[in-house]
Design an enzyme around this catalytic site. Structure first.
Site, PDB file in Angstrom:
ATOM      1  CE  LYS A   1      -0.380  -0.664   4.898  1.00 18.56           C
ATOM      2  NZ  LYS A   1      -0.988  -0.933   6.268  1.00 18.56           N
TER       3      LYS A   1
ATOM      4  CE1 TYR B   1      12.862  31.902   6.598  1.00 20.33           C
ATOM      5  CE2 TYR B   1      13.213  28.853   6.629  1.00 20.33           C
ATOM      6  CZ  TYR B   1      13.241  30.340   6.379  1.00 20.33           C
ATOM      7  OH  TYR B   1      12.685  30.935   4.506  1.00 20.33           O
TER       8      TYR B   1
END
Ligand SMILES: *Cc1c(COP(=O)(O)O)cnc(C)c1O
Length: 378
Positions: free
Chosen positions: A46, A267
């Site tokens: 899957k 950041y």
């Protein structure tokens, strides 16, 4: 624009390279099949084979001996149909949604019927097809996620017509705590599956996914359904991982700079060194699946050098400390390992406070993907 097109392939221009070792996947499959002896070993593919590419991975698993495949959605099953042989049996874990039952039957997919409603949908599809349709039945042995309850089994007993035209070829359930070997839910779920299956048509039984296989032969029953272990993830938190690693993620260095004490990195300027450092900006970020939650945890690797991750992870890049690498050994455009021999998918996951499954299925598609091996026996 230059008059000449770039003569090189996009692969050589990509900022990072994800290598998927198909031989390792095949050898993990054979290892697991060998672990479970006479039980059959299915392959769970899957979510695009856990992000690794179902079109490349499923045929390798089939050549390694897998005859049964599990996907979550009908459309994953349709895609899988086109890459494995017509003898491969494809089972759809989510079952037939009313709008998907026709396609499920047309493509010869076996749905897992999880509820009375799904049983009714599939019975009607069998009626329309005027032929029995194969089905797997799931019982809820204690996870409260999918499957028939005891009350549902009683409803089935009262209304035998519900199962008209259904050829039940698997009865299954799923363990909630298999990665914790001494968890009392494991034996209790197994006992529930046995009790509940005794009230259903006789069919092969399946309970265990990757971790369940390592609970021992009592948990193998007739079929096991590993996914994660095929792709090299550790079956539980303790002890060595017996499976071969499958992925490597290497990224190019885009820029190198020297940092003075007190200068800030990334950041929020969350990292400021107290000593001079040499740092490198690397071409992988959170948009590639390298979670921001892993910021400042662990390191990338270059040969035997640990390169600590500094500051926050950006969307397209992250920053590592290369001060320990001798001058001249590591330059712009060279590659470092973010996942590799020194740092597994599980390590990256632990640093980000998640599980290897999430790291694998989050890996992006901006990297050049390279498949090595063909899954044949060495
Ligand atoms: C995903 C899934 C599996 C495979 O689980 P792994 O832990 O990856 O081995 C097996 N069975 C069911 C029902 C699943 O949803």
């Amino acid at each position: 624009m230059s008059a000449c097109p770039d003569p090189l392939w996009p692969s050589s221009r990509a900022g990072a390279r994800l290598t998927v070792d198909l031989d390792a996947i095949a050898s993990n499959y054979r290892y697991l099949q060998n672990c479970v002896g006479n039980a059959s070993c299915a392959a769970v593919v899957k979510a695009d084979a856990y992000g690794l590419g179902i079109a490349r991975v499923a045929p390798v698993l089939e050549r390694a001996g897998a005859k049964d495949f599990f996907v979550a959605h009908v459309d994953e099953g349709i895609r899988l149909r086109s890459v494995v042989s017509k003898d491969a049996r494809i089972t759809v874990l989510h079952g037939p949604r009313p709008n998907a039952a026709g396609a499920c039957a047309y493509y010869g997919l076996r749905p897992v019927l999880n509820s009375i409603e799904q049983i009714a949908v599939w019975r009607d599809a069998a009626g329309q097809a005027r032929a029995p349709l194969e089905a797997a039945l799931q019982v809820d042995s204690g996870m409260s996620r999918f499957g028939l309850s005891q009350a549902d089994l009683e409803a089935l007993r009262e209304d035998e017509g519900l199962m008209d035209g259904l050829d039940v070829s698997l009865v299954m359930s799923h363990l909630a705590c298999a990665d914790t070997p001494d968890h009392p839910a494991n034996p209790s779920q197994k006992a529930r599956l046995l009790e509940m299956s005794a009230q259903l048509p006789a069919a092969p039984l399946s309970l265990s996914a990757s971790s369940g296989i390592f609970l021992g032969p009592d948990y193998h029953l007739d079929m096991v359904r590993p996914g994660a272990a095929l792709y090299g993830l550790a079956p539980n938190q303790n002890g060595p991982n017996p499976l071969a690693p499958v992925v490597r993620l290497q990224a190019h260095i885009l820029q190198i700079r020297d940092l003075l004490p007190g200068e800030g990195v990334g950041y929020g300027l969350t990292y400021r060194p107290t000593m001079p450092r040499r740092i490198a900006t690397v071409a992988v970020g959170y948009a590639d699946g390298f979670s921001r939650h892993g910021a400042g945890q662990g390191c990338a690797w270059f040969e035997d050098f640990c390169l600590p991750l500094l500051g926050r992870v950006s969307m397209d890049s992250l920053i590592v400390d290369i001060s320990d690498v001798p001058d001249g050994k590591l330059g712009p455009d060279m590659m470092v390992d973010l996942i590799g021999p020194r740092r597994s998918v599980d390590d990256v996951a632990a640093a980000a406070g998640t599980i290897g499954y999430e790291v694998l299925t989050s890996l992006g598609h901006r990297f050049h993907r390279e498949y090595v091996g063909n899954g044949e026996m060495p």
